[in-house]
Design an enzyme around this catalytic site. Sequence first.
Site, PDB file in Angstrom:
ATOM      1  N   HIS A 131       0.818  -1.218   0.000  1.00 29.47           N
ATOM      2  CA  HIS A 131       0.000   0.000   0.000  1.00 29.47           C
ATOM      3  C   HIS A 131       0.852   1.269   0.000  1.00 29.47           C
ATOM      4  O   HIS A 131       1.786   1.399   0.786  1.00 29.47           O
ATOM      5  CB  HIS A 131      -0.930   0.022   1.218  1.00 29.47           C
ATOM      6  CG  HIS A 131      -1.845   1.203   1.221  1.00 29.47           C
ATOM      7  ND1 HIS A 131      -3.016   1.235   0.497  1.00 29.47           N
ATOM      8  CD2 HIS A 131      -1.734   2.414   1.810  1.00 29.47           C
ATOM      9  CE1 HIS A 131      -3.600   2.415   0.658  1.00 29.47           C
ATOM     10  NE2 HIS A 131      -2.837   3.155   1.458  1.00 29.47           N
TER      11      HIS A 131
ATOM     12  N   HIS B 243      -2.022   3.690  -8.574  1.00 22.16           N
ATOM     13  CA  HIS B 243      -2.364   2.812  -9.699  1.00 22.16           C
ATOM     14  C   HIS B 243      -2.088   3.519 -11.013  1.00 22.16           C
ATOM     15  O   HIS B 243      -2.363   4.707 -11.166  1.00 22.16           O
ATOM     16  CB  HIS B 243      -3.815   2.316  -9.625  1.00 22.16           C
ATOM     17  CG  HIS B 243      -4.858   3.383  -9.451  1.00 22.16           C
ATOM     18  ND1 HIS B 243      -5.035   4.086  -8.279  1.00 22.16           N
ATOM     19  CD2 HIS B 243      -5.780   3.864 -10.314  1.00 22.16           C
ATOM     20  CE1 HIS B 243      -6.037   4.944  -8.426  1.00 22.16           C
ATOM     21  NE2 HIS B 243      -6.496   4.845  -9.645  1.00 22.16           N
TER      22      HIS B 243
ATOM     23  N   HIS C 246      -4.672   4.390  -3.417  1.00 25.50           N
ATOM     24  CA  HIS C 246      -3.596   3.398  -3.521  1.00 25.50           C
ATOM     25  C   HIS C 246      -3.066   3.581  -4.940  1.00 25.50           C
ATOM     26  O   HIS C 246      -3.840   3.494  -5.910  1.00 25.50           O
ATOM     27  CB  HIS C 246      -4.192   1.985  -3.298  1.00 25.50           C
ATOM     28  CG  HIS C 246      -3.216   0.853  -3.367  1.00 25.50           C
ATOM     29  ND1 HIS C 246      -3.182  -0.179  -2.440  1.00 25.50           N
ATOM     30  CD2 HIS C 246      -2.256   0.554  -4.277  1.00 25.50           C
ATOM     31  CE1 HIS C 246      -2.243  -1.052  -2.766  1.00 25.50           C
ATOM     32  NE2 HIS C 246      -1.658  -0.626  -3.882  1.00 25.50           N
TER      33      HIS C 246
HETATM   34 ZN   LIG Z   1      -3.954  -0.184  -0.555  1.00 27.28          ZN
END
Ligand SMILES: [Zn+2]
Length: 142
Positions: free
Chosen positions: A48, A102, A100
């Site tokens: 994370h 991406h 998070h």
């Molecule tokens: Zn995450």
Amino acid sequence: MENQACIFCRIAKGELPSNNVYEDKDLLAFMDIHPINRGHVLIIPKKHAELVSAVDEATLGKMMVLGVKIDSAIRKSKIKCEGISFLLADGEAAGQEIQHVHLHIIPRFKGDGSGLRFRGVDARQPGKTEFAETAKEIKALM
Ligand SMILES: [Zn+2]
């Protein structure tokens, strides 16, 4: 570390279903459930991190290399896209909806109506001094 409330951490751990196209110890790539176009893939670090600056350099490098491999695969697929957008929104104001990191790999077609929209060029007409000062400040902070 993982964040229990984070949907991408849960996908990375296999707690939520995903249609994966690649997985290794650091990265997972899977189909975006709200695709802009068919073949829209997301690449995430398994660990994370909310902002890209919290991801280690090796993992960031692997994300880009994987993005290029997925780009090549999509171009060979029957999707027959005309281009591919790589998009990473770093922070909510930049359009990041899941906190998070991406990287979007988005097949594109001429006139598909998607894309990053800019409001237009800076109406202030910044002068040479502002460009030079801004460059100097960013350079000094790197
Ligand atoms: Zn995450």
